[in-house]
Scaffold this motif. Structure first.
Motif, mmCIF file in Angstrom:
data_model
loop_
_atom_site.group_PDB
_atom_site.id
_atom_site.type_symbol
_atom_site.label_atom_id
_atom_site.label_comp_id
_atom_site.label_asym_id
_atom_site.label_seq_id
_atom_site.Cartn_x
_atom_site.Cartn_y
_atom_site.Cartn_z
ATOM 1 N N VAL A 1 -16.766 -33.238 27.091
ATOM 2 C CA VAL A 1 -17.454 -34.540 27.125
ATOM 3 C C VAL A 1 -18.931 -34.357 26.764
ATOM 4 C CG1 VAL A 1 -18.242 -36.400 28.628
ATOM 5 C CG2 VAL A 1 -15.878 -35.602 28.771
ATOM 6 N N MET A 2 -19.560 -33.337 27.315
ATOM 7 C CA MET A 2 -20.981 -33.087 27.024
ATOM 8 C C MET A 2 -21.199 -32.811 25.535
ATOM 9 S SD MET A 2 -22.003 -30.702 30.295
ATOM 10 C CE MET A 2 -21.604 -31.220 31.968
ATOM 11 N N HIS B 1 -26.110 -42.196 38.272
ATOM 12 C CA HIS B 1 -26.612 -43.414 38.911
ATOM 13 C C HIS B 1 -25.592 -44.093 39.820
ATOM 14 C CE1 HIS B 1 -29.793 -42.897 35.975
ATOM 15 N NE2 HIS B 1 -28.905 -42.958 35.005
ATOM 16 N N SER B 2 -24.353 -43.592 39.822
ATOM 17 C CA SER B 2 -23.328 -44.281 40.600
ATOM 18 C C SER B 2 -22.230 -43.320 41.038
ATOM 19 C CB SER B 2 -22.717 -45.426 39.780
ATOM 20 O OG SER B 2 -21.584 -45.955 40.404
ATOM 21 N N GLN B 3 -21.895 -43.365 42.317
ATOM 22 C CA GLN B 3 -20.800 -42.546 42.824
ATOM 23 C C GLN B 3 -19.457 -42.997 42.251
ATOM 24 O OE1 GLN B 3 -20.683 -39.788 44.772
ATOM 25 N NE2 GLN B 3 -22.913 -39.713 44.618
ATOM 26 N N LEU C 1 -17.407 -42.197 27.957
ATOM 27 C CA LEU C 1 -18.121 -43.464 28.074
ATOM 28 C C LEU C 1 -18.886 -43.577 29.392
ATOM 29 C CD1 LEU C 1 -15.441 -45.917 26.599
ATOM 30 C CD2 LEU C 1 -17.553 -45.128 25.504
ATOM 31 N N VAL C 2 -18.313 -43.028 30.463
ATOM 32 C CA VAL C 2 -18.947 -43.184 31.781
ATOM 33 C C VAL C 2 -19.869 -42.017 32.128
ATOM 34 C CG1 VAL C 2 -16.972 -44.519 32.615
ATOM 35 C CG2 VAL C 2 -17.078 -42.062 33.107
ATOM 36 N N TYR C 3 -19.867 -40.969 31.309
ATOM 37 C CA TYR C 3 -20.635 -39.763 31.638
ATOM 38 C C TYR C 3 -22.120 -40.050 31.856
ATOM 39 C CZ TYR C 3 -22.991 -35.290 31.039
ATOM 40 O OH TYR C 3 -23.807 -34.191 31.213
ATOM 41 N N VAL C 4 -22.708 -40.861 30.986
ATOM 42 C CA VAL C 4 -24.146 -41.129 31.100
ATOM 43 C C VAL C 4 -24.483 -41.937 32.350
ATOM 44 C CG1 VAL C 4 -24.536 -40.984 28.623
ATOM 45 C CG2 VAL C 4 -23.910 -43.174 29.639
#
Length: 218
Positions: free
Chosen positions: A213-214, A145-147, A138-141
């Protein structure tokens, strides 16, 4: 001295045992990942502590819960020799984790009850591993944009790998591990759960949690 809530009672010795086992396992898995690289060790230790900490504690709480649900007293006991084995084996890149076990005190414990208590631990690890890989997907994309999301992704992929390994390892049917208890209860249940755990572990080793995940997110 007892620390209790509505369901559990923890003795002072049990809390000490859990704390020592948690620290040794966290250090061992960190060393197995980066070797003697001091900078790498310091960087990965907090991440490993989350994956190992949640997995280890959830495993022990799950087994204690099942035991107490059936009216048995249960207490985690660390195994010093097993912890030494875990630490020593980490230097070869593979942790043989024998932190201890939940001791169940009952005059009438059956193979079935012992097996149900035993399987609760690996099942908790497998469940947590799946939660980690779902969150990672869920957070991979958002990682570019965010550390914070990048750190979450790293924690979750490590958490999946560690908990998959803990589940598979603890289902090996040898003394002190949960596998022997489950096997004595039901060969069919043991072989199915063990096979799933091994597949999860091998996937994390051969494919890698990041690549998994990819593949999921395309």
């Amino acid at each position: 001295m007892q620390i209790s809530n509505t369901m559990f009672e923890y003795s002072k010795n049990e809390i000490i045992s859990l704390t020592i086992a948690f620290i040794v396992l966290s250090i061992s898995f960190s060393i197995s990942s980066v070797g003697l690289n001091a900078h790498g060790f310091i960087s990965i230790l907090p991440i490993v502590m989350i994956g190992v900490g949640l997995g280890f504690m959830l495993r022990e709480i799950g087994q204690k819960f099942v035991a107490m649900k059936h009216g048995c007293e249960a207490e985690f006991r660390a195994w010093p020799i097993g912890l030494l084995i875990a630490f020593a084996s980490s230097f070869i890149g593979m942790v043989f984790a024998f932190p201890g076990e939940v001791k169940v005190y009952s005059d009438n414990i059956t193979d079935e009850l012992n097996g149900r208590i035993g399987i609760a631990g690996p099942m908790a690890n497998m469940f947590l591993a799946l939660i980690f890989i779902v969150i990672a997907s869920l957070v991979y994309v958002l990682t570019p944009h965010s550390q914070i999301f990048n750190l979450m992704f790293l924690i979750c992929t490590v958490g999946f790998s560690v908990n998959s390994f803990l589940a598979a390892f603890n289902l090996i049917p040898v003394y002190t591990l949960d596998g022997i208890k489950v096997l004595k209860w039901s060969f069919k249940i043991w072989i199915v759960v063990f096979a799933i755990a091994v597949i999860m572990m091998l996937s994390s080793i051969t494919i890698g949690a990041e690549n998994m995940v990819m593949m999921f997110v395309g």
